[in-house]
Motif scaffolding. Structure first.
Motif, PDB file in Angstrom:
ATOM      1  N   ASN A  23       1.847 -17.649   3.230  1.00  0.00           N
ATOM      2  CA  ASN A  23       2.174 -16.253   3.520  1.00  0.00           C
ATOM      3  C   ASN A  23       3.679 -16.037   3.631  1.00  0.00           C
ATOM      4  O   ASN A  23       4.175 -15.465   4.602  1.00  0.00           O
ATOM      5  CB  ASN A  23       1.483 -15.811   4.806  1.00  0.00           C
ATOM      6  CG  ASN A  23      -0.016 -15.970   4.718  1.00  0.00           C
ATOM      7  OD1 ASN A  23      -0.637 -15.547   3.753  1.00  0.00           O
ATOM      8  ND2 ASN A  23      -0.610 -16.614   5.708  1.00  0.00           N
ATOM      9  N   THR A  36       7.740 -15.837   1.292  1.00  0.00           N
ATOM     10  CA  THR A  36       8.438 -15.659   0.029  1.00  0.00           C
ATOM     11  C   THR A  36       9.654 -16.569   0.013  1.00  0.00           C
ATOM     12  O   THR A  36      10.152 -16.956   1.063  1.00  0.00           O
ATOM     13  CB  THR A  36       8.909 -14.201  -0.157  1.00  0.00           C
ATOM     14  OG1 THR A  36       9.710 -13.838   0.978  1.00  0.00           O
ATOM     15  CG2 THR A  36       7.736 -13.257  -0.260  1.00  0.00           C
ATOM     16  N   SER A  40      -4.313 -12.850 -11.120  1.00  0.00           N
ATOM     17  CA  SER A  40      -4.884 -14.145 -10.749  1.00  0.00           C
ATOM     18  C   SER A  40      -6.167 -14.411 -11.530  1.00  0.00           C
ATOM     19  O   SER A  40      -6.869 -13.486 -11.944  1.00  0.00           O
ATOM     20  CB  SER A  40      -5.163 -14.209  -9.247  1.00  0.00           C
ATOM     21  OG  SER A  40      -6.153 -13.264  -8.891  1.00  0.00           O
ATOM     22  N   LYS A  88       0.568 -18.629  -6.706  1.00  0.00           N
ATOM     23  CA  LYS A  88       0.026 -17.922  -5.543  1.00  0.00           C
ATOM     24  C   LYS A  88      -1.482 -18.152  -5.532  1.00  0.00           C
ATOM     25  O   LYS A  88      -2.184 -17.748  -6.460  1.00  0.00           O
ATOM     26  CB  LYS A  88       0.334 -16.431  -5.636  1.00  0.00           C
ATOM     27  CG  LYS A  88      -0.300 -15.608  -4.522  1.00  0.00           C
ATOM     28  CD  LYS A  88      -0.080 -14.117  -4.763  1.00  0.00           C
ATOM     29  CE  LYS A  88      -0.780 -13.277  -3.703  1.00  0.00           C
ATOM     30  NZ  LYS A  88      -0.617 -11.824  -3.948  1.00  0.00           N
ATOM     31  N   GLN A  99      -4.900 -17.528  -3.443  1.00  0.00           N
ATOM     32  CA  GLN A  99      -5.602 -16.844  -2.359  1.00  0.00           C
ATOM     33  C   GLN A  99      -6.999 -17.452  -2.260  1.00  0.00           C
ATOM     34  O   GLN A  99      -7.791 -17.364  -3.184  1.00  0.00           O
ATOM     35  CB  GLN A  99      -5.705 -15.344  -2.597  1.00  0.00           C
ATOM     36  CG  GLN A  99      -6.399 -14.613  -1.448  1.00  0.00           C
ATOM     37  CD  GLN A  99      -6.348 -13.104  -1.593  1.00  0.00           C
ATOM     38  OE1 GLN A  99      -6.089 -12.594  -2.680  1.00  0.00           O
ATOM     39  NE2 GLN A  99      -6.598 -12.403  -0.498  1.00  0.00           N
ATOM     40  N   VAL A 134      -3.450 -16.971   1.983  1.00  0.00           N
ATOM     41  CA  VAL A 134      -2.636 -17.068   0.773  1.00  0.00           C
ATOM     42  C   VAL A 134      -1.643 -18.211   0.944  1.00  0.00           C
ATOM     43  O   VAL A 134      -0.960 -18.296   1.961  1.00  0.00           O
ATOM     44  CB  VAL A 134      -1.882 -15.755   0.489  1.00  0.00           C
ATOM     45  CG1 VAL A 134      -0.951 -15.928  -0.718  1.00  0.00           C
ATOM     46  CG2 VAL A 134      -2.860 -14.622   0.241  1.00  0.00           C
ATOM     47  N   TRP A 165       1.510 -20.261  -1.123  1.00  0.00           N
ATOM     48  CA  TRP A 165       2.454 -20.212  -2.244  1.00  0.00           C
ATOM     49  C   TRP A 165       2.987 -21.608  -2.526  1.00  0.00           C
ATOM     50  O   TRP A 165       3.192 -22.401  -1.617  1.00  0.00           O
ATOM     51  CB  TRP A 165       3.643 -19.305  -1.914  1.00  0.00           C
ATOM     52  CG  TRP A 165       3.308 -17.866  -1.700  1.00  0.00           C
ATOM     53  CD1 TRP A 165       2.803 -17.311  -0.564  1.00  0.00           C
ATOM     54  CD2 TRP A 165       3.457 -16.796  -2.625  1.00  0.00           C
ATOM     55  NE1 TRP A 165       2.633 -15.955  -0.717  1.00  0.00           N
ATOM     56  CE2 TRP A 165       3.034 -15.617  -1.980  1.00  0.00           C
ATOM     57  CE3 TRP A 165       3.928 -16.719  -3.941  1.00  0.00           C
ATOM     58  CZ2 TRP A 165       3.056 -14.378  -2.607  1.00  0.00           C
ATOM     59  CZ3 TRP A 165       3.954 -15.490  -4.572  1.00  0.00           C
ATOM     60  CH2 TRP A 165       3.513 -14.331  -3.912  1.00  0.00           C
TER      61      TRP A 165
END
Length: 226
Positions: A122, A124, A171, A204, A206, A215, A217
């Motif tokens: 979760n 960036t 996705s 990414k 999920q 989520v 990354w």
């Protein structure tokens, strides 16, 4: 152009004369200009595991990542082109889990897109040098200016929403606790950046289990676009 060779030449001399004449004919064609060579970039693979809130372990592996960069198909420093390849394999310890894998690249103009390959939940990636304006774009090109970053999605599935309109999903969906996505020579065009540009791959994921939705990354190593 017909080549004539005097009859009093030896057979070997006549063969050499014809070869030299052929080279002289094609040399001016080669001399019109030399194309600028593409830059080939091989990027490291990586495997990371993340334990979710309900104890499920999610494992993501990136492999076969590479990029071929052309400085300017448009002949100006505002244009760059890259052909990118890579693969992501995802497994879950919960074989009933469902998840979606989205893959793409963050492209920055006069920005530094972090450092080493990382994985985050979760979150960036860190971007420095200047005020960042991030946008999400799909398709074959992104347009950015100094201090801006854009997210380029490799996969873009178009579908019809419940109201009959067009919707997009970046996705690919899987069930059964495992799945993989790969892409080869996906075209990415970067326009508008007069300074140096960087790109960094991401995945990414999920995941949805019986008890949690989360989520995760994964980020690759940044590379220069020139």
């Amino acid at each position: 152009m017909k080549t004539s060779v005097p009859q009093n030449f030896s057979r070997r001399a006549r063969r050499l004369a014809i070869v030299v004449a052929g080279v002289a004919t094609i040399a001016p064609i080669v001399g019109h200009g030399v194309a600028q060579a593409d830059t080939q970039v091989r990027l490291p693979g990586q495997t990371v595991s993340k334990k979710l809130a309900d104890g499920t372990t999610l494992t993501i592996t990136r492999s076969r990542e590479s990029a071929r960069i052309n400085p300017s198909l448009g002949g100006t420093p505002l244009h760059r082109n890259a052909w990118v390849s890579g693969r992501y394999d995802v497994t879950s310890s919960d074989k009933k889990a469902r998840f979606g894998i989205g893959s793409g690249y963050i492209v920055g103009c006069q920005l530094t897109l972090g450092g080493k390959s990382t994985s985050q939940g979760n979150a960036t990636p860190n971007m420095t040098e200047g005020t960042v304006t991030a946008t999400a774009q799909t398709g074959g090109s992104v347009t950015i200016g100094p201090g801006q970053a854009a997210t380029f999605f490799v996969n873009d599935r178009e579908y019809q929403d419940p109201f009959g309109g067009r919707a997009h999903d970046q996705s690919i969906k899987f069930s059964g606790g495992e799945g993989a996505v790969s892409y080869t020579n996906a075209t990415m065009m970067i326009n508008g950046c007069a300074g140096y540009a960087q790109a960094r791959s991401f995945a990414k994921v999920q995941i949805m289990t019986e008890h949690t939705t989360q989520v995760v990354w994964m980020y690759g190593k940044p590379f220069s676009l020139g």
